[in-house]
Write a protein that holds these residues in place. Sequence first.
Motif, mmCIF file in Angstrom:
data_model
loop_
_atom_site.group_PDB
_atom_site.id
_atom_site.type_symbol
_atom_site.label_atom_id
_atom_site.label_comp_id
_atom_site.label_asym_id
_atom_site.label_seq_id
_atom_site.Cartn_x
_atom_site.Cartn_y
_atom_site.Cartn_z
ATOM 1 N N ASP A 43 25.760 2.746 62.361
ATOM 2 C CA ASP A 43 24.942 4.130 61.804
ATOM 3 C C ASP A 43 25.924 5.401 61.979
ATOM 4 O OD1 ASP A 43 22.929 5.800 60.826
ATOM 5 O OD2 ASP A 43 22.238 6.003 62.888
ATOM 6 N N ASN A 44 27.011 5.138 61.842
ATOM 7 C CA ASN A 44 28.189 6.319 61.939
ATOM 8 C C ASN A 44 28.963 6.653 60.723
ATOM 9 O OD1 ASN A 44 29.473 5.484 65.313
ATOM 10 N ND2 ASN A 44 27.580 6.528 64.712
ATOM 11 N N ARG A 45 29.194 7.940 60.649
ATOM 12 C CA ARG A 45 29.943 8.753 59.786
ATOM 13 C C ARG A 45 31.235 9.120 60.115
ATOM 14 N NH1 ARG A 45 26.875 5.567 57.513
ATOM 15 N NH2 ARG A 45 25.583 5.924 55.919
ATOM 16 N N CYS A 46 32.259 9.446 59.385
ATOM 17 C CA CYS A 46 33.331 10.013 59.972
ATOM 18 C C CYS A 46 33.162 11.494 59.703
ATOM 19 C CB CYS A 46 34.500 9.691 59.168
ATOM 20 S SG CYS A 46 34.905 7.991 59.215
ATOM 21 N N ALA A 47 33.417 12.384 60.448
ATOM 22 C CA ALA A 47 33.196 14.058 60.378
ATOM 23 C C ALA A 47 34.807 14.677 60.824
ATOM 24 C CB ALA A 47 32.163 14.395 61.489
ATOM 25 N N ALA A 48 34.776 15.839 60.224
ATOM 26 C CA ALA A 48 35.934 16.730 60.500
ATOM 27 C C ALA A 48 35.179 18.139 60.432
ATOM 28 C CB ALA A 48 36.921 16.782 59.435
ATOM 29 N N MET A 49 35.642 18.816 61.762
ATOM 30 C CA MET A 49 35.095 20.097 61.824
ATOM 31 C C MET A 49 36.256 21.182 62.237
ATOM 32 S SD MET A 49 32.346 21.168 64.636
ATOM 33 C CE MET A 49 33.374 20.737 66.100
ATOM 34 N N THR A 50 36.050 22.473 61.708
ATOM 35 C CA THR A 50 37.035 23.482 61.974
ATOM 36 C C THR A 50 36.191 24.530 62.444
ATOM 37 O OG1 THR A 50 38.671 22.800 60.538
ATOM 38 C CG2 THR A 50 38.621 25.109 61.236
ATOM 39 N N VAL A 51 36.585 25.151 63.677
ATOM 40 C CA VAL A 51 35.849 26.410 64.263
ATOM 41 C C VAL A 51 37.052 27.623 63.998
ATOM 42 C CG1 VAL A 51 34.775 27.347 66.047
ATOM 43 C CG2 VAL A 51 34.390 25.099 65.720
ATOM 44 N N LEU A 52 36.477 28.812 63.422
ATOM 45 C CA LEU A 52 37.283 29.912 63.292
ATOM 46 C C LEU A 52 36.740 30.825 64.199
ATOM 47 C CD1 LEU A 52 37.148 28.580 60.101
ATOM 48 C CD2 LEU A 52 38.964 29.733 59.797
ATOM 49 N N THR A 53 37.536 31.653 64.960
ATOM 50 C CA THR A 53 37.133 32.797 65.664
ATOM 51 C C THR A 53 37.942 33.929 65.271
ATOM 52 O OG1 THR A 53 38.768 32.213 67.438
ATOM 53 C CG2 THR A 53 36.471 31.179 67.579
ATOM 54 N N TYR A 54 37.364 34.819 65.085
ATOM 55 C CA TYR A 54 37.752 36.202 64.501
ATOM 56 C C TYR A 54 37.683 37.317 65.491
ATOM 57 C CZ TYR A 54 36.559 33.977 60.100
ATOM 58 O OH TYR A 54 36.706 33.071 58.991
ATOM 59 N N THR A 55 38.962 37.884 65.691
ATOM 60 C CA THR A 55 38.943 39.005 66.634
ATOM 61 C C THR A 55 39.653 40.026 65.867
ATOM 62 O OG1 THR A 55 41.076 38.210 67.558
ATOM 63 C CG2 THR A 55 39.265 37.934 68.814
ATOM 64 N N GLY A 56 39.046 41.416 65.235
ATOM 65 C CA GLY A 56 39.627 42.274 64.744
ATOM 66 C C GLY A 56 40.243 41.837 63.372
ATOM 67 N N ASP A 57 41.191 42.560 62.953
ATOM 68 C CA ASP A 57 41.746 42.136 61.745
ATOM 69 C C ASP A 57 42.915 40.986 61.723
ATOM 70 O OD1 ASP A 57 40.151 43.947 60.495
ATOM 71 O OD2 ASP A 57 41.626 45.560 60.905
ATOM 72 N N VAL A 101 39.077 20.193 57.717
ATOM 73 C CA VAL A 101 38.116 21.081 57.080
ATOM 74 C C VAL A 101 38.749 22.467 57.025
ATOM 75 C CG1 VAL A 101 35.933 22.180 56.789
ATOM 76 C CG2 VAL A 101 36.427 19.826 57.669
ATOM 77 N N SER A 102 39.013 23.077 56.042
ATOM 78 C CA SER A 102 39.600 24.394 55.992
ATOM 79 C C SER A 102 38.533 25.411 55.475
ATOM 80 C CB SER A 102 40.372 24.491 54.520
ATOM 81 O OG SER A 102 39.901 24.012 53.401
ATOM 82 N N ASP A 103 38.809 26.686 55.719
ATOM 83 C CA ASP A 103 37.916 27.725 55.368
ATOM 84 C C ASP A 103 37.436 27.717 54.222
ATOM 85 O OD1 ASP A 103 36.260 30.082 55.363
ATOM 86 O OD2 ASP A 103 38.050 31.315 56.465
ATOM 87 N N PRO A 104 36.283 27.753 53.486
ATOM 88 C CA PRO A 104 36.296 27.774 52.010
ATOM 89 C C PRO A 104 36.339 29.069 51.383
ATOM 90 C CG PRO A 104 34.042 27.523 53.176
ATOM 91 C CD PRO A 104 35.177 27.484 54.176
ATOM 92 N N LYS A 105 36.254 30.176 52.409
ATOM 93 C CA LYS A 105 36.524 31.576 51.993
ATOM 94 C C LYS A 105 35.612 31.758 50.807
ATOM 95 C CE LYS A 105 41.176 32.308 53.320
ATOM 96 N NZ LYS A 105 41.511 30.959 54.063
ATOM 97 N N SER A 106 34.474 31.751 50.980
ATOM 98 C CA SER A 106 33.244 31.929 50.122
ATOM 99 C C SER A 106 33.020 33.205 50.069
ATOM 100 C CB SER A 106 31.932 31.136 50.434
ATOM 101 O OG SER A 106 32.208 29.642 50.593
ATOM 102 N N ILE A 107 32.391 33.483 49.009
ATOM 103 C CA ILE A 107 31.979 35.210 48.601
ATOM 104 C C ILE A 107 30.660 35.204 49.035
ATOM 105 C CG2 ILE A 107 33.694 35.547 46.782
ATOM 106 C CD1 ILE A 107 31.589 35.048 44.651
ATOM 107 N N PRO A 108 30.080 36.295 49.321
ATOM 108 C CA PRO A 108 28.852 36.872 49.792
ATOM 109 C C PRO A 108 27.735 36.173 48.743
ATOM 110 C CG PRO A 108 30.115 38.633 50.214
ATOM 111 C CD PRO A 108 31.138 37.697 49.625
#
Length: 205
Positions: A43-57, A101-108
């Motif tokens: 009952d397992n699946r393969c997962a990939a995760m990316t956490v992005l943290t932003y500080t200023g620009d 996993v990459s940041d999808p850079k989705s629009i609002p």
Amino acid sequence: MHFVTLIVGIWLLPKANTLKCYECTPEITGTCTDQAKECTSTDNRCAAMTVLTYTGDSKPREIKAKSCTKAEGCVNGSVNFGFSKTVVECCASDLCNTKHVSDPKSIPNGKKCYSCEGQKCTKTLNCEGDQDYCIKTRVNFGGETLTLKGCASKMVCDENALASLQTVIGPGSSCCQGDYCNSASSASAGLPLLLMSLSCLVLLI
């Protein structure tokens, strides 16, 4: 003889049906090294995760991880707290989580939720892509209770998904639907402590 063959076959069956996934635990640098491992449960699946943290620009810091995880809590979606974004992808075939996993850079998408900045949680956060829910969570770090608020995908807000992701987004998470439904109460810690907490939580995956 047939009985022994049957018993051996039954014992081998679950093992034959388990997936092989890439696993990697992030180091202090945020990177990790892939290792192919057999999952411990059918009952397992393969997962990939990316956490992005932003500080200023500046360019966001990326923390990447891969693992086997329970199917019931393995979803494709994202959580956005404003200063950080967590993106998760799951799949169900051998070594299918080969890519990070990459940041999808989705629009609002027009949905709006509160997020926390400093000691206040009154900042407007524009949700992106399929993030159509607001989320709030409380995490404990160094004896302090920290508050995080932001946007989340519907699939992430599933009860099983919230339980599966609690090491990253906190064990006290709850979701709601509707603009600013996650209230504008004050947070209990500043941004630097929240960033430190998030980084430590991800390293515990």
